[in-house]
Scaffold this motif. Structure first.
Motif, short mmCIF file in Angstrom:
data_model
loop_
_atom_site.label_atom_id
_atom_site.label_comp_id
_atom_site.label_asym_id
_atom_site.label_seq_id
_atom_site.Cartn_x
_atom_site.Cartn_y
_atom_site.Cartn_z
N GLN A 1 0.73 -1.02 0.05
CA GLN A 1 -0.04 0.20 0.04
C GLN A 1 0.63 1.46 -0.26
N GLU A 2 2.40 1.20 0.33
CA GLU A 2 2.83 2.86 0.11
C GLU A 2 2.85 3.22 -1.27
N ASN A 3 2.50 4.52 -1.02
CA ASN A 3 2.29 5.15 -2.46
C ASN A 3 1.50 4.43 -3.53
N ASP A 4 0.14 3.35 -2.99
CA ASP A 4 -0.54 3.03 -4.03
C ASP A 4 -1.75 3.33 -3.24
N ARG A 5 -2.70 4.46 -3.79
CA ARG A 5 -3.95 4.70 -2.68
C ARG A 5 -5.33 3.70 -3.18
N VAL A 6 -5.36 2.91 -4.47
CA VAL A 6 -6.05 1.88 -4.81
C VAL A 6 -5.58 0.65 -4.26
N VAL A 7 -4.71 0.22 -4.04
CA VAL A 7 -4.29 -0.73 -3.27
C VAL A 7 -5.13 -0.99 -1.34
N GLU A 8 -4.09 0.66 -1.54
CA GLU A 8 -4.62 0.42 0.39
C GLU A 8 -5.80 0.85 0.52
N LEU A 9 -7.74 1.22 -0.37
CA LEU A 9 -8.29 1.58 0.16
C LEU A 9 -8.98 0.08 -0.12
N VAL A 10 -8.37 -0.62 -1.21
CA VAL A 10 -9.23 -2.35 -1.34
C VAL A 10 -9.21 -2.91 0.09
N GLY A 11 -7.24 -2.88 -0.37
CA GLY A 11 -7.06 -3.91 1.90
C GLY A 11 -7.18 -3.21 2.52
N ARG A 12 -7.94 -2.08 3.32
CA ARG A 12 -8.96 -1.72 4.13
C ARG A 12 -10.37 -1.80 4.05
N ALA A 13 -10.66 -2.44 2.69
CA ALA A 13 -12.11 -2.71 2.73
C ALA A 13 -12.02 -4.27 2.96
N VAL A 14 -11.03 -4.29 2.43
CA VAL A 14 -11.14 -6.34 2.54
C VAL A 14 -10.54 -6.26 4.94
N GLY A 15 -10.09 -5.67 4.73
CA GLY A 15 -10.02 -5.22 6.28
C GLY A 15 -11.68 -5.67 7.05
N LEU A 16 -11.86 -4.68 6.55
CA LEU A 16 -13.12 -4.69 7.39
C LEU A 16 -13.83 -5.37 7.03
N ALA A 17 -14.48 -5.79 6.43
CA ALA A 17 -14.76 -6.96 5.91
C ALA A 17 -14.58 -8.40 6.69
N MET A 18 -13.64 -8.71 7.44
CA MET A 18 -12.66 -9.66 8.29
C MET A 18 -13.66 -10.71 8.84
N ASN A 19 -14.50 -9.65 9.31
CA ASN A 19 -15.53 -10.15 10.62
C ASN A 19 -16.69 -10.69 9.74
N ALA A 20 -16.98 -10.14 8.95
CA ALA A 20 -18.29 -10.67 7.85
C ALA A 20 -18.04 -12.06 7.55
N MET A 21 -15.64 -12.06 7.19
CA MET A 21 -15.72 -13.03 6.33
C MET A 21 -15.87 -14.59 6.94
N ARG A 22 -15.18 -14.23 8.18
CA ARG A 22 -15.64 -15.12 9.57
C ARG A 22 -16.55 -15.98 9.55
N GLU A 23 -17.50 -15.77 9.36
CA GLU A 23 -18.52 -16.00 9.39
C GLU A 23 -19.05 -16.96 7.90
N ASP A 24 -18.98 -16.11 6.24
CA ASP A 24 -18.89 -17.14 5.35
C ASP A 24 -18.22 -16.37 4.23
N HIS A 25 -17.18 -16.30 3.80
CA HIS A 25 -16.73 -15.99 3.00
C HIS A 25 -17.26 -15.52 1.64
N ARG A 26 -17.87 -16.48 1.37
CA ARG A 26 -18.94 -15.67 0.38
C ARG A 26 -19.06 -13.83 0.76
N GLN A 27 -19.75 -13.58 1.55
CA GLN A 27 -19.94 -12.16 1.93
C GLN A 27 -19.50 -11.59 1.18
N LEU A 28 -17.55 -11.82 0.53
CA LEU A 28 -16.63 -10.40 0.28
C LEU A 28 -17.06 -9.90 -0.52
N PRO A 29 -18.14 -10.33 -1.41
CA PRO A 29 -17.35 -9.18 -2.99
C PRO A 29 -18.91 -8.64 -2.40
N GLY A 30 -20.28 -8.72 -1.75
CA GLY A 30 -21.20 -7.14 -1.29
C GLY A 30 -20.68 -6.48 -0.27
#
Length: 186
Positions: free
Chosen positions: A69-98
């Motif tokens: 993510q260093e100097n790459d805002r797209v990767v940083e924001l997608v990575g943060r979105a993945v991180g925020l989705a971790m709690n939902a993915m703990r229950e079901d990985h299929r929640q990731l796209p939504g």
């Protein structure tokens, strides 16, 4: 990539090899100073969906984005979105796209609704293209596609996680005064 590519990839190689690639591929590419290839990999929807499906420790996905993510805002924001989705993915990985679509601006927008001070047109175009890829990807399982920004946005902190239901939450509603949230499950 398509779901067919994803299935072929998983069928073509030994499952142990596929799991190793998903878990350590980005690390090896970064160690070999191949950041452009690693970036291409973490922004590939098929790779992300496959990794979310087969990795036991999905937190490794967050680490992959942090490596790049260093100097790459797209990767940083997608990575943060993945991180925020971790709690939902703990229950079901299929929640990731939504989860990702909801956190990166929702639906299939012409502009991604990033709410920070980001005004860079290239950033908005790249994130919008990524959201489009998420929406266009052919998933094997049904999934819920948000029509708008409906989760904590990728550039905002996670405010609260509500826990307590043993089964899937089927409905939620705010009280008229906006002070209480009621939820129902089976």
């Amino acid at each position: 990539s398509t779901a067919a590519d994803q299935i072929d990839f998983k069928e073509k190689y030994d499952p142990v090899v596929v799991k190793y690639i998903m878990q350590y591929g980005v690390t090896h590419l970064c160690s070999a100073r191949m950041q452009k290839k690693a970036r291409k990999l973490v922004l590939d929807v098929g790779w992300l969906i496959t990794a979310a499906e087969i990795l036991e420790n999905r937190y490794n996905l967050v680490l992959d984005y942090e490596r790049l993510q260093e100097n790459d805002r797209v990767v940083e924001l997608v990575g943060r979105a993945v991180g925020l989705a971790m709690n939902a993915m703990r229950e079901d990985h299929r929640q990731l796209p939504g989860q990702l679509i909801g956190r990166l601006g929702g639906g299939r927008p012409t502009k991604v609704a990033i709410t920070s001070t980001d005004n860079n047109e290239d950033l908005l175009n790249n994130l919008s293209a990524y959201v489009q890829k998420l929406g266009d990807y052919r998933y094997r399982d049904p999934w819920w596609c948000p029509l708008g920004a409906c989760w904590a946005q990728a550039d905002q902190p996670c405010v609260r996680i509500f826990e307590g239901h043993d089964e899937w939450v089927r409905s939620i509603a705010w009280s008229p005064d906006g002070q209480r949230l009621a939820s129902g499950s089976e």
